[in-house]
Write an enzyme that holds these catalytic residues in place. Structure first.
Site, PDB file in Angstrom:
ATOM      1  N   ASP A 139       0.824  -1.211   0.000  1.00 32.71           N
ATOM      2  CA  ASP A 139       0.000   0.000   0.000  1.00 32.71           C
ATOM      3  C   ASP A 139       0.855   1.257   0.000  1.00 32.71           C
ATOM      4  OD1 ASP A 139      -2.973  -0.937   1.744  1.00 32.71           O
ATOM      5  OD2 ASP A 139      -1.400  -2.275   1.009  1.00 32.71           O
ATOM      6  N   ASP A 194      -6.347   7.393  -1.724  1.00 30.03           N
ATOM      7  CA  ASP A 194      -7.006   7.566  -0.423  1.00 30.03           C
ATOM      8  C   ASP A 194      -5.968   7.750   0.688  1.00 30.03           C
ATOM      9  OD1 ASP A 194      -9.910   5.416  -0.972  1.00 30.03           O
ATOM     10  OD2 ASP A 194      -9.614   7.562  -1.323  1.00 30.03           O
ATOM     11  N   ARG A 202     -14.212  -6.029   8.790  1.00 28.24           N
ATOM     12  CA  ARG A 202     -14.254  -4.917   7.849  1.00 28.24           C
ATOM     13  C   ARG A 202     -15.621  -4.801   7.159  1.00 28.24           C
ATOM     14  NH1 ARG A 202      -8.966  -3.273   6.071  1.00 28.24           N
ATOM     15  NH2 ARG A 202      -7.289  -4.663   6.700  1.00 28.24           N
ATOM     16  N   HIS A 205      -1.061   4.505  -0.621  1.00 29.01           N
ATOM     17  CA  HIS A 205      -2.071   5.418  -0.091  1.00 29.01           C
ATOM     18  C   HIS A 205      -1.709   6.887  -0.262  1.00 29.01           C
ATOM     19  CE1 HIS A 205      -5.152   2.789   1.407  1.00 29.01           C
ATOM     20  NE2 HIS A 205      -4.264   2.024   2.022  1.00 29.01           N
ATOM     21  N   HIS A 265      -2.574  -4.601   2.173  1.00 27.59           N
ATOM     22  CA  HIS A 265      -3.889  -4.390   2.784  1.00 27.59           C
ATOM     23  C   HIS A 265      -3.882  -4.055   4.265  1.00 27.59           C
ATOM     24  CE1 HIS A 265      -8.184  -4.450   2.654  1.00 27.59           C
ATOM     25  NE2 HIS A 265      -8.344  -5.613   3.280  1.00 27.59           N
TER      26      HIS A 265
END
Length: 821
Positions: free
Chosen positions: A89, A121, A250, A91, A277
């Site tokens: 990730d 994000d 989640r 991000h 993740h």
């Protein structure tokens, strides 16, 4: 990533007038290496960094054409002489991506990349991250690969920051997020490397037992994953330690156990799973007996988590290397490039090697409202081993760390720029605590053993080992100098000459291996000699919990879980008698006479184990923490003999019941004692052991370590809440004086108050006291085991801490003017 705080507040207002924050970059119909590099430079600028909207559309269109050629999965090979780097990730943390390219190299035919989703994000530069990767994909479609993450889904990036980012950067293009998501929908969701390593963003599906390569190859790309589908599980699932599977907290995907992993790998003839993740404090996490590796590449996630980041390099021979790094400093990347520092750390699982890249720029950890700059330096302790003891030489030039998990003593050179690794010794038993005095380094072990080393002897060993390692490097250089000319000649040589060259090469190879083994043996002899030179005594029947030198260095005191406190005298060992010629040691002998000898002077036994020790200034007064019974014992060791150890005083910390005490510490002048333990308070006592102050609300759970700064103005506390806090002693002592003034003012208005009003006033006084007792928070990724202050520049402090499960030595540098108390 899911279940994290909304990042929209991280985005600062941008100019909304068209053109004001766009750079001049234009791409043209085809991309070149120069174009991609210029694009990355524009993205790193503090102003005018955004790509023009029409150029964004052009680049997305080119990238979409490349991704549309691919199925839902890609199968990759790592050809001989190449590497494939898996990145987790990102991000929107553009500068972490830039940093990866800086120390790991740009994409190329021999340096290939696989990016495992979640490009947008959370961070401020999601658009720039994806556009950078899209440009590299268009330039090198065979060498750069992207997988889809759960944030490359429209219903997710609408709420976790990407929509707000694009709205700020492209206010006149409301369809910009649609354009990005149209490309995201064309990304593959899984990859298979060398037919053995399965790479996916999330993890295994609920139907893992019937999911094989045939099923995966038939999977179709979708714009929005269907709930509880194979596609969604690949993006959202997480591994768990218990066997079996359960629905994920989640709200999407599952949590699967090691039995599911074993079946999936065996059923498909795979070796392991690499996924992303999940944020990992170390940047990566091995689970399911080393068969599942999680990689997270966004350091100091969301600007507040304090985590390291990692990437994984795969080679054609199926070996694997993990590189970890701390958060990139945006300002430094805007101004200049930085050279990373690499430290090789051996590991015990199939990963192979871990490299840590720590630039000289600080980053933030802990509470973002209270955090200070932190500069971590990486130890040589084994992966996940952590360290338990840390101590500094009297002149501040050397640092020692010890670990009970990897049996090692690590020696470091300390200077204003940081720490340089000098020596690693694997000891015969597990070292727990360490303390230094002059030329004497004392170690306490889990089996109750005590050892004393000569500092000069350790430095001599470090120099010898360094020289042998230098010769090993020269051996490799000599071999390469001979090999490459032979290699160049071989292709054009006739058969006779090729036979000669092969023979010459084999001879060189044998010579090289023999020399390397010889050097390895000599290094082993040096290290064995250094260990033999340590005076070793079986002092206790259980683990040594603490040891401390008297200020004169003539006595060493040890305490243990066996409830004993032992006082030792330490003297230089007598020189051995001169040996005759027939008794002279062989050239390879490792027999070494210990530099010091310990002799027990006296001891005392307690009702419970002693857990900490501290000396009162230059005197021979020793204070010992009694642990669970809350007693603090005071001993006078002046003239101590084998018949008597005089306890001159003891007192119990109560609030209002006795409190277990885990840490005691005198200031250097011996005029103040600090004690703390299970309850979240630090108790301060004067030199006559009268309590003068109580600092409340220090840690959410118990305190295990206390250390006064070298100038006695600050005190550092470490708690079981994994926090390290720094307090002003002066301000703590002035609290009551300030409160007395407030009480006097309040008394004037409370004479006619009701009982409820008076109770309210008292509660406000308590809250006022807690508000005055502020501390600077720094923090670690796990429970701190030891603290020490390091001599630094006149206007700054340096604090060092080690953690039981953190391979890093945390080093905090901060100016005295930064202290806010």
């Amino acid at each position: 990533m899911g279940n994290q705080p909304s990042p929209q507040s991280y985005f600062e207002p941008r100019a909304t007038s068209a053109g004001k924050h766009y750079g001049p970059m234009t791409l043209g119909p085809t991309l070149t290496l120069r174009t991609v590099r210029d694009l990355m430079l524009q993205f790193q600028r503090p102003q005018n960094s955004a790509l023009l909207p029409n150029e964004v559309g052009l680049l997305l269109s080119m990238a979409k054409q490349e991704f549309a050629k691919l199925g839902a999965g890609i199968e990759l090979d790592v050809p001989e002489g190449t590497t494939l780097t898996v990145v987790g990730d990102l991000h929107g943390q553009l500068f972490d991506l830039v940093k990866i390219f800086q120390f790991n190299g740009e994409p190329s035919a021999t340096n290939r990349y696989l990016f495992d989703g979640d490009f947008v994000d959370r961070g401020k530069h999601g658009a720039e991250v994806f556009l950078t990767l899209a440009a590299w994909k268009v330039l090198y479609p065979e060498y750069v690969h992207l997988l889809r993450g759960n944030h490359e889904v429209s219903t997710i990036n609408e709420y976790y920051g990407f929509e707000e980012e694009l709205r700020c950067k492209y206010p006149k293009d409301p369809g910009m997020r649609y354009n990005f998501n149209a490309v995201f929908a064309t990304l593959p969701v899984w990859a298979l490397v060398n037919e053995k390593i399965f790479v996916v963003h999330g993890g295994l599906p609920k139907q893992a037992q019937v999911t094989n390569t045939s099923v995966l190859r038939k999977l179709s790309k979708v714009n929005e994953p269907i709930q509880e589908s194979l596609f969604q599980d690949l993006l959202w699932s997480d591994p768990q330690d218990p066997e079996g599977f359960e629905m994920s907290e989640r709200g999407a995907g599952i949590m699967w156990g090691p039995d599911i992993t074993d079946f999936f790998l065996a059923n498909n003839n795979f070796d392991m799973i690499i996924r992303a993740h999940q944020m990992c404090m170390d940047g990566f996490r091995m689970q399911h007996n080393g068969k599942v590796l999680t990689v997270f590449s966004a350091a100091n996630y969301c600007g507040r988590c304090g985590n390291r980041a990692a990437i994984v390099k795969l080679k054609s021979d199926k070996t694997m290397t993990i590189h970890t790094f701390i958060a990139a400093n945006q300002t430094s990347f805007m101004a200049r490039a930085q050279d990373p520092v690499a430290v090789r750390i051996p590991v015990t699982h199939p990963v192979g090697t871990v490299h840590h890249h720590d630039p000289e720029t600080p980053f933030y950890v802990g509470d973002p409202d209270q955090a200070v700059d932190v500069q971590p330096s990486v130890t040589g302790h084994a992966l996940t081993a952590g360290a338990n003891g840390v101590c500094l030489s009297a002149d501040g030039s050397l640092l020692c760390t010890t670990s009970v998990k990897d049996f090692t003593l690590q020696l470091w050179e300390s200077n204003s720029k940081g720490f340089k690794h000098l020596l690693s010794l694997r000891l015969p038993v597990r070292p727990h605590k360490a303390c230094w005095h002059g030329d004497k380094l004392g170690l306490g072990f889990l089996d109750g053993t005590v050892m004393v080393f000569s500092t000069q002897g350790l430095l001599k060993t470090a120099a010898e080992v360094s020289e042998w390692k230098h010769q090993a490097q020269e051996c490799e250089t000599d071999f390469a100098s001979a090999f490459f000319p032979m290699q160049n000649e071989y292709d054009d040589a006739n058969e006779t000459r090729k036979v000669e060259l092969n023979s010459m090469f084999e001879a060189k190879q044998v010579e090289r291996l023999q020399r390397q083994q010889e050097i390895k043996n000599l290094i082993g002899q040096c290290e064995a000699g250094a260990i033999s030179a340590g005076a070793r005594y079986k002092a206790h029947e259980d683990a040594v919990t603490q040891l401390s030198w008297s200020r004169s260095g003539s006595m060493l005191v040890t305490c243990s879980r066996d409830r004993k406190l032992i006082v030792w005298s330490c003297e230089p060992a007598a020189a051995p008698e001169a040996a005759g010629p027939e008794d002279s040691p062989s050239e390879n002998s490792t027999d070494t006479v210990a530099a010091f000898q310990l002799l027990p002077i006296t001891s005392v036994s307690g009702n419970v184990p002693f857990v900490d020790l501290s000396w009162k200034g230059e005197s021979e007064i020793l204070v010992a923490a009694g642990g669970v019974n809350g007693l603090v014992h005071v001993f006078d060791l002046f003239g101590a003999s084998t018949q008597d150890l005089s306890q001159v005083h003891s007192f119990q910390v109560v609030e209002p019941t006795p409190v277990p005490i885990y840490a005691v510490c005198f200031n250097s002048a011996g005029t103040m004692l600090a004690a703390a333990g299970k309850h979240e308070a630090i108790h301060l006592y004067d030199e006559d052991f009268n309590r003068v102050q109580k600092i409340q609300g220090t840690h959410s759970v118990g305190i295990t370590q206390l250390k006064f700064s070298l100038d006695d103005t600050m005190i550092a506390s470490a708690g079981m809440d994994s926090a390290v806090r720094i307090w002003s002693v002066t301000e703590a002592l002035d609290i009551d004086q300030l409160l007395d003034v407030v009480r006097g003012q309040m008394a004037k208005v409370t004479l006619e108050s009701t009982a409820e009003e008076k109770e309210s006033w008292q509660q406000q006084l308590v809250e006022l006291r807690q508000g005055l007792q502020k501390a600077m928070l720094v923090g670690l990724s796990d429970k701190p085991q030891s603290l020490c202050w390091v001599p630094s520049q006149e206007e700054s402090y340096r604090l060092v801490a080690v953690s039981d499960s953190d391979m890093s030595v945390a080093v905090w540098d901060f100016a005295k003017t930064d202290m806010f108390l």
